[in-house]
Design a protein around this motif. Sequence first.
Motif, PDB file in Angstrom:
ATOM      1  N   ALA A  35       0.817  -1.217   0.000  1.00 12.73           N
ATOM      2  CA  ALA A  35       0.000   0.000   0.000  1.00 12.73           C
ATOM      3  C   ALA A  35       0.853   1.270   0.000  1.00 12.73           C
ATOM      4  O   ALA A  35       0.647   2.159  -0.849  1.00 12.73           O
ATOM      5  CB  ALA A  35      -0.969  -0.013   1.177  1.00 12.73           C
ATOM      6  N   PRO A  36       1.830   1.419   0.911  1.00 13.46           N
ATOM      7  CA  PRO A  36       2.656   2.636   0.844  1.00 13.46           C
ATOM      8  C   PRO A  36       3.526   2.680  -0.401  1.00 13.46           C
ATOM      9  O   PRO A  36       3.825   3.762  -0.915  1.00 13.46           O
ATOM     10  CB  PRO A  36       3.515   2.549   2.118  1.00 13.46           C
ATOM     11  N   LEU A  37       3.889   1.483  -0.924  1.00 14.47           N
ATOM     12  CA  LEU A  37       4.694   1.448  -2.150  1.00 14.47           C
ATOM     13  C   LEU A  37       3.888   1.967  -3.339  1.00 14.47           C
ATOM     14  O   LEU A  37       4.397   2.703  -4.190  1.00 14.47           O
ATOM     15  CB  LEU A  37       5.169   0.019  -2.404  1.00 14.47           C
ATOM     16  N   CYS A  38       2.605   1.593  -3.406  1.00 13.08           N
ATOM     17  CA  CYS A  38       1.733   2.097  -4.480  1.00 13.08           C
ATOM     18  C   CYS A  38       1.654   3.619  -4.449  1.00 13.08           C
ATOM     19  O   CYS A  38       1.721   4.290  -5.492  1.00 13.08           O
ATOM     20  CB  CYS A  38       0.332   1.496  -4.346  1.00 13.08           C
ATOM     21  N   GLN A  39       1.502   4.160  -3.261  1.00 10.16           N
ATOM     22  CA  GLN A  39       1.403   5.621  -3.137  1.00 10.16           C
ATOM     23  C   GLN A  39       2.691   6.298  -3.581  1.00 10.16           C
ATOM     24  O   GLN A  39       2.670   7.343  -4.243  1.00 10.16           O
ATOM     25  CB  GLN A  39       1.066   5.977  -1.687  1.00 10.16           C
ATOM     26  N   ARG A  40       3.830   5.682  -3.245  1.00  7.82           N
ATOM     27  CA  ARG A  40       5.119   6.258  -3.643  1.00  7.82           C
ATOM     28  C   ARG A  40       5.316   6.181  -5.153  1.00  7.82           C
ATOM     29  O   ARG A  40       5.838   7.113  -5.769  1.00  7.82           O
ATOM     30  CB  ARG A  40       6.245   5.505  -2.925  1.00  7.82           C
ATOM     31  N   ILE A  41       4.869   5.088  -5.761  1.00  8.53           N
ATOM     32  CA  ILE A  41       4.967   4.946  -7.222  1.00  8.53           C
ATOM     33  C   ILE A  41       4.132   6.014  -7.910  1.00  8.53           C
ATOM     34  O   ILE A  41       4.556   6.611  -8.903  1.00  8.53           O
ATOM     35  CB  ILE A  41       4.520   3.534  -7.645  1.00  8.53           C
ATOM     36  N   ARG A  42       2.948   6.282  -7.380  1.00  6.65           N
ATOM     37  CA  ARG A  42       2.091   7.315  -7.980  1.00  6.65           C
ATOM     38  C   ARG A  42       2.780   8.683  -7.942  1.00  6.65           C
ATOM     39  O   ARG A  42       2.630   9.491  -8.865  1.00  6.65           O
ATOM     40  CB  ARG A  42       0.761   7.400  -7.225  1.00  6.65           C
ATOM     41  N   GLU A  43       3.538   8.915  -6.891  1.00  3.76           N
ATOM     42  CA  GLU A  43       4.234  10.205  -6.783  1.00  3.76           C
ATOM     43  C   GLU A  43       5.393  10.292  -7.771  1.00  3.76           C
ATOM     44  O   GLU A  43       5.573  11.318  -8.424  1.00  3.76           O
ATOM     45  CB  GLU A  43       4.752  10.387  -5.354  1.00  3.76           C
ATOM     46  N   ARG A  44       6.176   9.229  -7.889  1.00  6.06           N
ATOM     47  CA  ARG A  44       7.369   9.247  -8.742  1.00  6.06           C
ATOM     48  C   ARG A  44       7.047   9.001 -10.210  1.00  6.06           C
ATOM     49  O   ARG A  44       7.666   9.596 -11.100  1.00  6.06           O
ATOM     50  CB  ARG A  44       8.358   8.181  -8.263  1.00  6.06           C
ATOM     51  N   PHE A  45       6.078   8.103 -10.487  1.00  9.26           N
ATOM     52  CA  PHE A  45       5.734   7.740 -11.860  1.00  9.26           C
ATOM     53  C   PHE A  45       4.220   7.830 -12.035  1.00  9.26           C
ATOM     54  O   PHE A  45       3.527   6.813 -12.094  1.00  9.26           O
ATOM     55  CB  PHE A  45       6.216   6.325 -12.183  1.00  9.26           C
ATOM     56  N   PRO A  46       3.682   9.031 -12.108  1.00  9.78           N
ATOM     57  CA  PRO A  46       2.216   9.196 -12.116  1.00  9.78           C
ATOM     58  C   PRO A  46       1.525   8.544 -13.314  1.00  9.78           C
ATOM     59  O   PRO A  46       0.340   8.218 -13.229  1.00  9.78           O
ATOM     60  CB  PRO A  46       2.030  10.720 -12.124  1.00  9.78           C
ATOM     61  N   ALA A  47       2.245   8.341 -14.439  1.00  4.77           N
ATOM     62  CA  ALA A  47       1.622   7.740 -15.618  1.00  4.77           C
ATOM     63  C   ALA A  47       1.720   6.217 -15.620  1.00  4.77           C
ATOM     64  O   ALA A  47       1.118   5.553 -16.471  1.00  4.77           O
ATOM     65  CB  ALA A  47       2.269   8.288 -16.887  1.00  4.77           C
ATOM     66  N   ALA A  48       2.469   5.629 -14.696  1.00  4.56           N
ATOM     67  CA  ALA A  48       2.684   4.181 -14.684  1.00  4.56           C
ATOM     68  C   ALA A  48       1.455   3.440 -14.177  1.00  4.56           C
ATOM     69  O   ALA A  48       0.713   3.943 -13.324  1.00  4.56           O
ATOM     70  CB  ALA A  48       3.890   3.833 -13.820  1.00  4.56           C
ATOM     71  N   GLN A  49       1.241   2.246 -14.710  1.00  3.47           N
ATOM     72  CA  GLN A  49       0.185   1.367 -14.225  1.00  3.47           C
ATOM     73  C   GLN A  49       0.799   0.351 -13.257  1.00  3.47           C
ATOM     74  O   GLN A  49       1.919  -0.122 -13.471  1.00  3.47           O
ATOM     75  CB  GLN A  49      -0.496   0.647 -15.385  1.00  3.47           C
ATOM     76  N   ILE A  50       0.040  -0.010 -12.242  1.00 11.03           N
ATOM     77  CA  ILE A  50       0.524  -0.908 -11.194  1.00 11.03           C
ATOM     78  C   ILE A  50      -0.263  -2.213 -11.260  1.00 11.03           C
ATOM     79  O   ILE A  50      -1.499  -2.211 -11.267  1.00 11.03           O
ATOM     80  CB  ILE A  50       0.363  -0.260  -9.802  1.00 11.03           C
ATOM     81  N   GLY A  51       0.470  -3.330 -11.316  1.00 15.99           N
ATOM     82  CA  GLY A  51      -0.154  -4.645 -11.295  1.00 15.99           C
ATOM     83  C   GLY A  51       0.162  -5.369 -10.008  1.00 15.99           C
ATOM     84  O   GLY A  51       1.304  -5.355  -9.535  1.00 15.99           O
ATOM     85  N   VAL A  52      -0.849  -6.011  -9.406  1.00 15.14           N
ATOM     86  CA  VAL A  52      -0.653  -6.740  -8.149  1.00 15.14           C
ATOM     87  C   VAL A  52      -0.918  -8.219  -8.373  1.00 15.14           C
ATOM     88  O   VAL A  52      -1.630  -8.616  -9.311  1.00 15.14           O
ATOM     89  CB  VAL A  52      -1.564  -6.193  -7.028  1.00 15.14           C
ATOM     90  N   VAL A  53      -0.376  -9.035  -7.499  1.00  9.87           N
ATOM     91  CA  VAL A  53      -0.457 -10.487  -7.638  1.00  9.87           C
ATOM     92  C   VAL A  53      -1.871 -10.976  -7.331  1.00  9.87           C
ATOM     93  O   VAL A  53      -2.420 -10.677  -6.265  1.00  9.87           O
ATOM     94  CB  VAL A  53       0.563 -11.164  -6.707  1.00  9.87           C
TER      95      VAL A  53
END
Length: 403
Positions: A35-53
Amino acid sequence: MERIELGNELNYEKYSSVYTVDPVNQTSVYMEKIAPLCQRIRERFPAAQIGVVWGSIDWNRALARHAHLFDALVKHHYGPNKCSYNSSLDTNGWLSATASYGRSKLNFDPDLPDELHNKPWWITEFGLSQNIDCGRHFQELDAGALRGAHWLSWLLGAIERYQNQPGESVRMLTYHIFSSHWNPDNDRATSLVSLRSDDYPGYPGSSEVNGIAQIFAHVSALALRDANAQMRTVDVSAECPTHVVQTGKSSSKTFSCLHAAAFGSSHPSRDSSASFVVVNACHQPVGTNLDVADMLADETLLKGPSGWELVTTRFNIADPGGWKSLAEIGVSSLPWTNGSLTPVVSTRALRRAELDAPLELGMDAFSITIATIRNANPFLPPTPPSPSPPPRPPPAEPSPPSP
């Protein structure tokens, strides 16, 4: 950065003591950690899509509580094998199951919470099962056309799902593995290409390809031949026979024997054409009519009524293929007629009326057919000459020198 996958197979049993799930409170250690990693990714790479297991029912219920944090569900699929399918299947049943496996998995809707139903799927690994404990049939065909049919079942299934169920479309489909990865024996059992190696014994002296590579190259060329390429699912005739494929140990689904997709161009050019890839996963010959008029409408409008031909390439799914040096194969044109597989290739001229009528195809039992309609020497309308540029004005008179 475009896509980020958070973990690899962390839902597997061997990680269960670390990534625990509480089914009562619908929480999981996995989601707490990412959860905190997702939030950090949104800050650093706002255009990136996130896939979870993606995982079990309880695992997915925990994911659903945080569905706003990620974009896609990551899945791996290998099979079929004797653990996942009924081991009492006869030879024809196992051939059908293997040649339809991807389609059966992509058309089987798992028990997902409502919050996850519109999440696209990333199939980041798929292939034939290598589970030694469970075992499977036809390992002698690993370098042949059966694995080509298995690969096509995923490709055609993804096209079908993308078009018919856009909310849960397949956004990523990655074959595992394409080339050398582990050791000579495992690589020969799983890959399409075997690369030479001077450092490790057991690899070939020159790069080699197998039967699945022959099919992979042909279909990939259809999909990637120009910047305006398009692909879509194709409905087969309603009279087509069906077969039952297991989607799990206690579930099954009925599918048409034929599975097809069309490949063409949204902007026809001199070299463009329309192709249809059809797999017959049944032990009986099947005839079908494919609607080609819509796919060819722009092609015929551009190239006129004459000069059309149908090139048909047929592969036998039971062809064992094998490995062959890439240097010995004529890869400059398709199909590869001197690869390890032995396709049957035929060409015939098409009348203008046939371009507006359903294309009649006779599919052999357990076969792959690639039918391409093309115009080898189209009479294109002359391109109007470009207007001549206006005459350039004469150079300006030089200014008198300043005093």
